[in-house]
Design an enzyme around this catalytic site. Sequence first.
Site, PDB file in Angstrom:
ATOM      1  N   ASP A 127       0.815  -1.220   0.000  1.00  0.00           N
ATOM      2  CA  ASP A 127       0.000   0.000   0.000  1.00  0.00           C
ATOM      3  C   ASP A 127       0.844   1.264   0.000  1.00  0.00           C
ATOM      4  O   ASP A 127       0.696   2.125  -0.862  1.00  0.00           O
ATOM      5  CB  ASP A 127      -0.915   0.048   1.242  1.00  0.00           C
ATOM      6  N   ARG A 170      -0.701   5.237  17.201  1.00  0.00           N
ATOM      7  CA  ARG A 170      -1.023   6.165  16.112  1.00  0.00           C
ATOM      8  C   ARG A 170      -0.754   7.635  16.451  1.00  0.00           C
ATOM      9  O   ARG A 170      -0.185   8.348  15.622  1.00  0.00           O
ATOM     10  CB  ARG A 170      -2.456   5.962  15.620  1.00  0.00           C
ATOM     11  N   ASP A 193      -7.813   3.752  12.321  1.00  0.00           N
ATOM     12  CA  ASP A 193      -6.487   4.379  12.300  1.00  0.00           C
ATOM     13  C   ASP A 193      -6.442   5.694  11.530  1.00  0.00           C
ATOM     14  O   ASP A 193      -5.715   6.608  11.898  1.00  0.00           O
ATOM     15  CB  ASP A 193      -5.448   3.393  11.770  1.00  0.00           C
ATOM     16  N   SER A 230      -4.386  -9.396   8.205  1.00  0.00           N
ATOM     17  CA  SER A 230      -3.819  -8.061   8.348  1.00  0.00           C
ATOM     18  C   SER A 230      -3.283  -7.973   9.775  1.00  0.00           C
ATOM     19  O   SER A 230      -4.024  -8.179  10.733  1.00  0.00           O
ATOM     20  CB  SER A 230      -4.891  -7.004   8.102  1.00  0.00           C
TER      21      SER A 230
HETATM   22  N1  ARG Z   1      -9.060  -2.940  15.696  1.00  0.00           N
HETATM   23  C1  ARG Z   1      -7.835  -2.398  16.215  1.00  0.00           C
HETATM   24  C2  ARG Z   1      -7.967  -0.916  16.435  1.00  0.00           C
HETATM   25  O1  ARG Z   1      -8.807  -0.302  15.832  1.00  0.00           O
HETATM   26  C3  ARG Z   1      -6.640  -2.719  15.372  1.00  0.00           C
HETATM   27  C4  ARG Z   1      -6.673  -2.175  13.971  1.00  0.00           C
HETATM   28  C5  ARG Z   1      -5.521  -2.606  13.088  1.00  0.00           C
HETATM   29  N2  ARG Z   1      -5.488  -4.024  12.957  1.00  0.00           N
HETATM   30  C6  ARG Z   1      -4.825  -4.704  12.010  1.00  0.00           C
HETATM   31  N3  ARG Z   1      -4.844  -5.992  12.096  1.00  0.00           N
HETATM   32  N4  ARG Z   1      -4.182  -4.114  11.060  1.00  0.00           N
HETATM   33  O2  ARG Z   1      -7.231  -0.353  17.200  1.00  0.00           O
END
Ligand code: ARG
Length: 400
Positions: A14, A94, A123, A175
């Site tokens: 990406d 983040r 995110d 992921s």
């Molecule tokens: N659901 C989690 C959050 O919103 C993790 C998101 C990212 N997860 C991932 N497997 N890329 O904080």
Amino acid sequence: MIKKIVVAYSGGLDTSVIVHWLKNKYKCEIIAFSADVGQGEDLEPLKKKAIQTGASRIYIEDLKNEFANEYILPAIYANAVYESNYFMATALSRPLIAKHLVKIALKEKADAIAHGCTGKGNDQVRLELAVMNLAPQLKILAPLRDWEMKSREEEMAYAKKYKIPVKATKRSPYSIDKNIWGVSIECGLLEDPWQVPPEDAYQMTKSPQKAPDKPLEIEIEFVSGVPVRLNNKKYELVDLIEELNIIGGGYGVGRTDMVENRLVGIKSREIYEAPAALIINNAHKAVESLTLDREMLHFKDQLVTKYSELIYFGQWFTPLREALDEFIRKTQKYVSGTVRLRLYKGNCEVIGRKSQYSLYKKDLATYDEGDLFDHRSAEGFVKLWGLPGKIVGMRDKKNG
Ligand code: ARG
């Protein structure tokens, strides 16, 4: 007109395509930024890769210490956990990444930052709210929300067309987002909430069934809310977390499987691994149980949901989070002491706790000899405590 963009870059498909696509679209300079938050990948190869992809420069920064001391530690103090199960490894990282994106954008006199988050996740919200607060003048670009490419295959085709270097290795069907505070794993088979998580989805924990048959006892010491020693040995927070991930992971500790409420309105199924977070959280609550008085403990408990929402919902850089942090830090003054824990096949049990500031008084609690508790004053206390209910009872005459 956009002349320079700083891209949050991981070297994956990406963000590699993003670097090229943005450069092509805006005909501008691209700066890449990669943060080491403990994802356990060698970032060195990104130096060459980013340039080959079209960036004019890449910043790689080791943020593990800052992550531990300024983001994870407040979460430890607060016992932060989202919907009872998620210690928010992803969510906490983040605002930190956004802060450094902004720092580099200002240094580089860039007009925009860009990220590779999708329009469906949390995110994007966390990164963008942080940037909006820290540098409202910066533009924010999220190509995954804008471009025409709809699938991984299309991105692969784009990468091939423009000779963008992408890993040829077999991709995980999941992921995965990993850092020192834990791993978040979603997609693939996991999208069916009834599907049992396949063992190969887990990244940092042994299956509890395959964990050692003998339990392991450990001791963690806290000083004013900060975990500082493991088995009597002093650690920096970041090292303690890494060590507990290894130890706890070996005993299958810290796995959770949940359906959660995302900020964008949907429910999603995700599995998490957070051995250190779970162990520290259990231990921290055990020291608080000894050292916080009842009013403080119960009031602080009421804040957990709100505080955790602030983290999960991308509201790290807000006056409320900052004010709550000051309050919560103050609650930690006497949260010092040592906790004994037993790790065994996925469990982490508190089996002992002590503190020089303990409010537990054995001579008040005991049912044996030496009891100093004034039993007779309980009589008057119960009478008055129950008086409002007694008056209601006299009115309602439930039993004649
Ligand atoms: N659901 C989690 C959050 O919103 C993790 C998101 C990212 N997860 C991932 N497997 N890329 O904080």
